[in-house]
Design a protein around this motif. Structure first.
Motif, PDB file in Angstrom:
ATOM      1  N   TYR A 104     -13.225  27.036   5.106  1.00  0.00           N
ATOM      2  CA  TYR A 104     -12.092  27.155   6.044  1.00  0.00           C
ATOM      3  C   TYR A 104     -12.317  26.273   7.279  1.00  0.00           C
ATOM      4  CZ  TYR A 104      -8.991  29.285   9.514  1.00  0.00           C
ATOM      5  OH  TYR A 104      -8.054  29.488  10.504  1.00  0.00           O
ATOM      6  N   ASP A 105     -13.507  26.325   7.838  1.00  0.00           N
ATOM      7  CA  ASP A 105     -13.800  25.503   9.027  1.00  0.00           C
ATOM      8  C   ASP A 105     -13.697  24.014   8.704  1.00  0.00           C
ATOM      9  OD1 ASP A 105     -14.209  27.777  10.502  1.00  0.00           O
ATOM     10  OD2 ASP A 105     -16.390  27.758  10.282  1.00  0.00           O
ATOM     11  N   GLY A 106     -14.217  23.615   7.537  1.00  0.00           N
ATOM     12  CA  GLY A 106     -14.121  22.216   7.158  1.00  0.00           C
ATOM     13  C   GLY A 106     -12.682  21.766   6.963  1.00  0.00           C
ATOM     14  N   TYR A 107     -11.879  22.656   6.383  1.00  0.00           N
ATOM     15  CA  TYR A 107     -10.457  22.334   6.178  1.00  0.00           C
ATOM     16  C   TYR A 107      -9.737  22.183   7.508  1.00  0.00           C
ATOM     17  CZ  TYR A 107      -5.545  23.281   5.015  1.00  0.00           C
ATOM     18  OH  TYR A 107      -4.179  23.240   4.914  1.00  0.00           O
ATOM     19  N   GLU A 118      -2.247  30.431   4.393  1.00  0.00           N
ATOM     20  CA  GLU A 118      -1.483  31.617   4.021  1.00  0.00           C
ATOM     21  C   GLU A 118      -2.452  32.766   3.765  1.00  0.00           C
ATOM     22  OE1 GLU A 118       1.093  30.894   0.748  1.00  0.00           O
ATOM     23  OE2 GLU A 118       1.828  28.970   1.531  1.00  0.00           O
ATOM     24  N   TYR A 119      -2.023  33.946   4.180  1.00  0.00           N
ATOM     25  CA  TYR A 119      -2.838  35.145   3.991  1.00  0.00           C
ATOM     26  C   TYR A 119      -2.117  36.074   3.028  1.00  0.00           C
ATOM     27  CZ  TYR A 119      -5.268  33.425   8.135  1.00  0.00           C
ATOM     28  OH  TYR A 119      -5.958  32.644   9.024  1.00  0.00           O
ATOM     29  N   THR A 120      -2.739  36.351   1.888  1.00  0.00           N
ATOM     30  CA  THR A 120      -2.169  37.252   0.904  1.00  0.00           C
ATOM     31  C   THR A 120      -3.154  38.389   0.671  1.00  0.00           C
ATOM     32  OG1 THR A 120      -3.129  35.990  -0.913  1.00  0.00           O
ATOM     33  CG2 THR A 120      -0.896  35.396  -0.231  1.00  0.00           C
ATOM     34  N   ARG A 121      -2.874  39.497   1.321  1.00  0.00           N
ATOM     35  CA  ARG A 121      -3.747  40.669   1.251  1.00  0.00           C
ATOM     36  C   ARG A 121      -5.149  40.297   1.704  1.00  0.00           C
ATOM     37  NH1 ARG A 121      -4.852  44.622  -3.936  1.00  0.00           N
ATOM     38  NH2 ARG A 121      -5.686  46.384  -2.746  1.00  0.00           N
ATOM     39  N   ASP A 122      -6.129  40.205   0.805  1.00  0.00           N
ATOM     40  CA  ASP A 122      -7.502  39.908   1.201  1.00  0.00           C
ATOM     41  C   ASP A 122      -7.833  38.429   1.092  1.00  0.00           C
ATOM     42  OD1 ASP A 122      -7.936  42.625   1.603  1.00  0.00           O
ATOM     43  OD2 ASP A 122      -8.548  42.932  -0.468  1.00  0.00           O
ATOM     44  N   ASP A 123      -7.038  37.664   0.365  1.00  0.00           N
ATOM     45  CA  ASP A 123      -7.344  36.263   0.109  1.00  0.00           C
ATOM     46  C   ASP A 123      -6.729  35.367   1.178  1.00  0.00           C
ATOM     47  OD1 ASP A 123      -8.546  37.205  -2.188  1.00  0.00           O
ATOM     48  OD2 ASP A 123      -6.812  36.789  -3.458  1.00  0.00           O
ATOM     49  N   VAL A 124      -7.352  34.198   1.350  1.00  0.00           N
ATOM     50  CA  VAL A 124      -6.855  33.173   2.271  1.00  0.00           C
ATOM     51  C   VAL A 124      -6.580  31.913   1.452  1.00  0.00           C
ATOM     52  CG1 VAL A 124      -7.357  31.757   4.287  1.00  0.00           C
ATOM     53  CG2 VAL A 124      -8.165  34.132   4.196  1.00  0.00           C
ATOM     54  N   ILE A 125      -5.369  31.399   1.526  1.00  0.00           N
ATOM     55  CA  ILE A 125      -4.961  30.225   0.759  1.00  0.00           C
ATOM     56  C   ILE A 125      -4.876  29.026   1.699  1.00  0.00           C
ATOM     57  CG2 ILE A 125      -3.191  29.206  -0.720  1.00  0.00           C
ATOM     58  CD1 ILE A 125      -2.372  32.033  -1.510  1.00  0.00           C
ATOM     59  N   LEU A 126      -5.637  27.985   1.382  1.00  0.00           N
ATOM     60  CA  LEU A 126      -5.573  26.738   2.127  1.00  0.00           C
ATOM     61  C   LEU A 126      -4.510  25.867   1.470  1.00  0.00           C
ATOM     62  CD1 LEU A 126      -9.415  26.074   2.543  1.00  0.00           C
ATOM     63  CD2 LEU A 126      -7.901  27.476   3.963  1.00  0.00           C
ATOM     64  N   SER A 127      -3.323  25.873   2.054  1.00  0.00           N
ATOM     65  CA  SER A 127      -2.168  25.240   1.415  1.00  0.00           C
ATOM     66  C   SER A 127      -2.385  23.752   1.178  1.00  0.00           C
ATOM     67  CB  SER A 127      -0.914  25.459   2.272  1.00  0.00           C
ATOM     68  OG  SER A 127      -0.705  26.838   2.509  1.00  0.00           O
ATOM     69  N   GLY A 128      -3.001  23.060   2.122  1.00  0.00           N
ATOM     70  CA  GLY A 128      -3.191  21.624   1.985  1.00  0.00           C
ATOM     71  C   GLY A 128      -4.085  21.239   0.827  1.00  0.00           C
ATOM     72  N   LEU A 129      -5.019  22.112   0.475  1.00  0.00           N
ATOM     73  CA  LEU A 129      -5.940  21.841  -0.630  1.00  0.00           C
ATOM     74  C   LEU A 129      -5.588  22.617  -1.886  1.00  0.00           C
ATOM     75  CD1 LEU A 129      -9.344  21.953   1.312  1.00  0.00           C
ATOM     76  CD2 LEU A 129      -7.991  19.946   0.709  1.00  0.00           C
ATOM     77  N   ASN A 130      -4.623  23.536  -1.752  1.00  0.00           N
ATOM     78  CA  ASN A 130      -4.264  24.426  -2.862  1.00  0.00           C
ATOM     79  C   ASN A 130      -5.496  25.196  -3.362  1.00  0.00           C
ATOM     80  OD1 ASN A 130      -2.509  25.686  -4.633  1.00  0.00           O
ATOM     81  ND2 ASN A 130      -2.738  24.102  -6.213  1.00  0.00           N
ATOM     82  N   VAL A 131      -6.273  25.693  -2.408  1.00  0.00           N
ATOM     83  CA  VAL A 131      -7.506  26.419  -2.701  1.00  0.00           C
ATOM     84  C   VAL A 131      -7.371  27.841  -2.175  1.00  0.00           C
ATOM     85  CG1 VAL A 131      -9.977  26.582  -2.202  1.00  0.00           C
ATOM     86  CG2 VAL A 131      -8.939  24.363  -2.671  1.00  0.00           C
ATOM     87  N   THR A 132      -7.790  28.806  -2.981  1.00  0.00           N
ATOM     88  CA  THR A 132      -7.751  30.209  -2.581  1.00  0.00           C
ATOM     89  C   THR A 132      -9.159  30.693  -2.285  1.00  0.00           C
ATOM     90  OG1 THR A 132      -5.787  30.640  -3.937  1.00  0.00           O
ATOM     91  CG2 THR A 132      -7.092  32.539  -3.262  1.00  0.00           C
ATOM     92  N   LEU A 133      -9.365  31.192  -1.083  1.00  0.00           N
ATOM     93  CA  LEU A 133     -10.648  31.764  -0.688  1.00  0.00           C
ATOM     94  C   LEU A 133     -10.609  33.251  -0.992  1.00  0.00           C
ATOM     95  CD1 LEU A 133     -11.111  29.945   2.742  1.00  0.00           C
ATOM     96  CD2 LEU A 133     -11.844  29.199   0.469  1.00  0.00           C
ATOM     97  N   ILE A 138     -15.652  36.373   6.969  1.00  0.00           N
ATOM     98  CA  ILE A 138     -15.941  37.076   8.222  1.00  0.00           C
ATOM     99  C   ILE A 138     -15.723  36.096   9.361  1.00  0.00           C
ATOM    100  CG2 ILE A 138     -17.710  38.266   9.565  1.00  0.00           C
ATOM    101  CD1 ILE A 138     -18.935  39.218   6.972  1.00  0.00           C
ATOM    102  N   ARG A 139     -14.876  36.434  10.306  1.00  0.00           N
ATOM    103  CA  ARG A 139     -14.436  35.486  11.324  1.00  0.00           C
ATOM    104  C   ARG A 139     -15.432  35.328  12.476  1.00  0.00           C
ATOM    105  NH1 ARG A 139      -8.947  34.511  10.652  1.00  0.00           N
ATOM    106  NH2 ARG A 139      -7.953  35.837   9.084  1.00  0.00           N
ATOM    107  N   TYR A 140     -16.093  36.402  12.870  1.00  0.00           N
ATOM    108  CA  TYR A 140     -16.882  36.376  14.098  1.00  0.00           C
ATOM    109  C   TYR A 140     -18.373  36.469  13.788  1.00  0.00           C
ATOM    110  CZ  TYR A 140     -12.362  37.212  16.268  1.00  0.00           C
ATOM    111  OH  TYR A 140     -11.048  37.107  16.665  1.00  0.00           O
TER     112      TYR A 140
END
Length: 204
Positions: A104-107, A118-133, A138-140
């Motif tokens: 995420y930081d690199g993106y 995009e945030y879908t429930r627990d997953d994070v989607i990097l739209s520009g890369l079409n990658v789902t995390l 953990i943010r902090y």
């Protein structure tokens, strides 16, 4: 040679108890997860596993430990892995979350913090890369430090099952008493692990 042989033979029942207890427990967890996922699909809830339920049940515990509210569900999920499986499994899952955070930081750096997310429930989607995390991240750093120390414990249901197998072989006459104190010992161990995380939060 006789001592080696007798020692090895005397250990066979204990090793057998450990293997059977661990196999039975892992099978039970797998069956429960399959059952809850099956019911969840029919109720419109995707991937309803013990870990997902733990992320909600343990949310208040994570918050009390000092975890940031944005990270409480992810931390609750990791605590669920430690309690119901083992701490090394929780650390492996935590490594996945750290990898997601790095991605995420690199993106964001590559897109000058303008990339679509995009945030879908627990997953994070990097739209520009079409990658789902998967399961997000953990943010902090403080949350990461607290849960890292909190996971450094062996108070899991799997450890209890294996310990019961060992103790039942060593002292079969105390089998009922050992089984009686197993659950309180599990609770006390988890409270101790949470307190370790709290101290890490104080000194972070």
């Amino acid at each position: 040679m006789e001592a080696i042989q007798m020692g090895a033979i005397s250990m066979l029942p204990m090793v057998g108890d450990i293997i059977v207890s661990a196999f039975t427990f892992v099978t039970l967890i797998s069956w429960i997860n399959s059952t809850t996922v099956w019911f969840g699909d029919r109720l419109g809830v995707h991937n309803l596993t013990i870990e997902v339920m733990a992320s909600y049940v343990l949310y208040p515990v994570a918050y009390i430990m000092g975890i940031h509210p944005d990270d409480c569900r992810a931390v609750g999920m990791l605590m669920g892995y430690r309690i119901f499986t083992a701490n090394f499994v929780a650390f492996l899952k935590m490594a996945e979350l750290k990898g997601n955070k790095a991605a995420y930081d690199g993106y964001m750096l590559a897109t000058n913090f303008t990339g679509g997310v995009e945030y879908t429930r627990d997953d994070v989607i990097l739209s520009g890369l079409n990658v789902t995390l998967k399961n997000g991240f953990i943010r902090y750093e403080r949350s990461e430090a607290i849960i890292t120390y909190s996971l450094c414990g062996f108070s899991s249901v799997l450890a209890v099952a294996m310990t019961l197998g060992i103790m039942h072989s060593l002292v079969p006459n105390r089998r009922h008493w050992i089984s009686t104190i197993a659950v309180p010992a599990l609770v006390a161990g988890n409270v101790a692990n949470c307190m370790t995380g709290c101290f890490a939060g104080i000194f972070f």
